[in-house]
Design a protein around this motif. Structure first.
Motif, PDB file in Angstrom:
ATOM      1  N   LYS A  58      68.085  58.574  32.467  1.00 51.66           N
ATOM      2  CA  LYS A  58      68.663  59.998  31.932  1.00 51.66           C
ATOM      3  C   LYS A  58      68.481  60.932  32.791  1.00 51.66           C
ATOM      4  CE  LYS A  58      65.779  62.535  29.695  1.00 51.66           C
ATOM      5  NZ  LYS A  58      64.947  63.279  28.850  1.00 51.66           N
ATOM      6  N   LEU A  59      69.196  61.987  32.979  1.00 51.89           N
ATOM      7  CA  LEU A  59      69.026  63.234  33.490  1.00 51.89           C
ATOM      8  C   LEU A  59      68.924  64.460  32.736  1.00 51.89           C
ATOM      9  CD1 LEU A  59      71.826  61.829  34.885  1.00 51.89           C
ATOM     10  CD2 LEU A  59      71.396  63.710  36.734  1.00 51.89           C
ATOM     11  N   GLU A 103      69.554  66.910  21.229  1.00 51.99           N
ATOM     12  CA  GLU A 103      70.336  67.704  22.103  1.00 51.99           C
ATOM     13  C   GLU A 103      71.626  66.758  22.291  1.00 51.99           C
ATOM     14  OE1 GLU A 103      67.808  68.716  25.427  1.00 51.99           O
ATOM     15  OE2 GLU A 103      67.773  66.801  26.116  1.00 51.99           O
ATOM     16  N   GLU A 105      74.664  65.044  24.145  1.00 50.13           N
ATOM     17  CA  GLU A 105      74.868  64.663  25.497  1.00 50.13           C
ATOM     18  C   GLU A 105      76.130  63.864  25.618  1.00 50.13           C
ATOM     19  OE1 GLU A 105      71.430  63.668  27.967  1.00 50.13           O
ATOM     20  OE2 GLU A 105      70.240  64.845  26.724  1.00 50.13           O
ATOM     21  N   GLU A 136      70.247  63.205  22.042  1.00 52.83           N
ATOM     22  CA  GLU A 136      69.059  62.562  22.560  1.00 52.83           C
ATOM     23  C   GLU A 136      67.926  63.280  21.766  1.00 52.83           C
ATOM     24  OE1 GLU A 136      66.086  61.960  26.313  1.00 52.83           O
ATOM     25  OE2 GLU A 136      67.262  63.570  26.669  1.00 52.83           O
ATOM     26  N   ILE A 138      64.301  64.733  22.050  1.00 50.43           N
ATOM     27  CA  ILE A 138      63.059  64.880  23.181  1.00 50.43           C
ATOM     28  C   ILE A 138      62.085  65.449  22.433  1.00 50.43           C
ATOM     29  CG2 ILE A 138      64.636  65.460  25.185  1.00 50.43           C
ATOM     30  CD1 ILE A 138      64.229  68.280  24.622  1.00 50.43           C
ATOM     31  N   GLY A 229      71.625  67.212  28.465  1.00 45.42           N
ATOM     32  CA  GLY A 229      71.815  68.217  26.972  1.00 45.42           C
ATOM     33  C   GLY A 229      72.981  69.222  27.480  1.00 45.42           C
TER      34      GLY A 229
HETATM   35 MG    MG Z   1      68.456  65.168  27.273  1.00 49.03          MG
END
Ligand code: MG
Ligand code: OOG
Length: 261
Positions: A58-59, A103, A105, A136, A138, A229
């Motif tokens: 992931k980024l 978020e 993505e 995602e 988090i 995100g």
């Molecule tokens: Mg994310």
């Protein structure tokens, strides 16, 4: 010298006990980004040792919305495992987490291995088997999501869970222009377009592939890559319904419920 094993274990314990902890840099003010990635590597090694499988990367902090919200102005890279993937329609059990946020993505599924140097946005698209809408979840292990760049890197970039919508062929879209509307309990909450992440979500994938190449690693065929995100994240409480619609790219929603996993 930083005690990599100690800090990796510290973060895994915080996660297991659902207890937010102060950022590592409160105790180790000199923590460098390279050392933080060593902590992240160790943390991932421990997850794998206990039976999890790495399914992608992931980024984070690839959009201005996220960078401004979190006060960190450069992208970060993390690892996702099978234990983080929510099955279709699986509700999110919020009691298993500390203070989850969701978020939207754009997520890539790679058809080929990809590694720098010199990987461009177009190379990233060529290596992509499919794209999909993603949410995602988090869950920073730090109190109040308060962290510096090295802290969030060590914490595997707050990775906790993720959910994916149906797959589409990448050739069907200009991903920079794909719109995104996030609704919470049926009301519009956040909006963005794909270009929010580094101008084009595939630019994020290219950037990560080039980093992997510098480290003698690669992104692997079959992996999912979360490109970051597009909007600020939405806090999730039991009973919430969060939906992200990405036009023709599809739709993904998440119902959060009390209870743990
Ligand atoms: Mg994310
Ligand atoms: C860090 C993780 C950021 C994203 O997509 O920007 C991230 C955080 O905000 O806790 O995953």
């Amino acid at each position: 010298m930083i005690d990599v094993a100690k800090w990796a274990e510290h973060l895994l314990e915080a996660e297991a006990e659902r207890r937010a902890v102060p950022p590592i840099t409160d105790a180790e003010s000199g923590l460098t980004v390279d050392e933080a990635y060593e902590i992240q590597d160790e943390l991932v090694r421990r997850r794998v040792a206990r039976g999890e499988t790495v399914v992608g990367a992931k980024l984070g902090l690839t959009s201005r919305a996220k960078q401004q919200a979190m006060g960190v102005d450069e992208p970060v890279y993390g690892v996702v495992t099978d234990a983080m993937l929510l099955a279709a329609e699986q509700p999110l059990a919020v009691d298993g987490l500390i203070h989850p946020r969701a978020e939207p993505e754009i997520v890539f599924i790679l058809g080929e291995d990809l590694a720098g140097p010199g990987v461009t946005l177009h190379d990233a698209l060529d290596a992509t088997a499919a794209v999909c809408a993603g949410l995602e979840v988090i869950d920073s292990r730090y109190e109040d999501f308060r962290f510096t760049l090295p802290d969030v890197v060590a914490d595997n970039t707050s990775a906790a869970r993720f959910a994916l919508g149906p797959r589409s062929a990448v050739s069907d879209f200009d991903l920079a222009l794909v719109g995104c509307v996030v609704e919470v309990d049926g009301l519009p909450h956040e909006t963005a377009a794909g270009a929010a992440t580094l101008g084009h979500p595939a630019e994020a994938v290219a950037r990560l592939a080039n980093r992997q190449g510098r480290l003698g690693r690669s992104l692997r065929a079959g992996w999912v890559v979360l490109s970051g995100g597009l909007t600020n994240a939405v806090p999730l409480h039991a009973g919430h319904h969060v939906a992200a619609a990405f036009g023709r790219l599809g739709h993904i929603s998440l119902r959060s419920v009390a209870g743990g996993r």
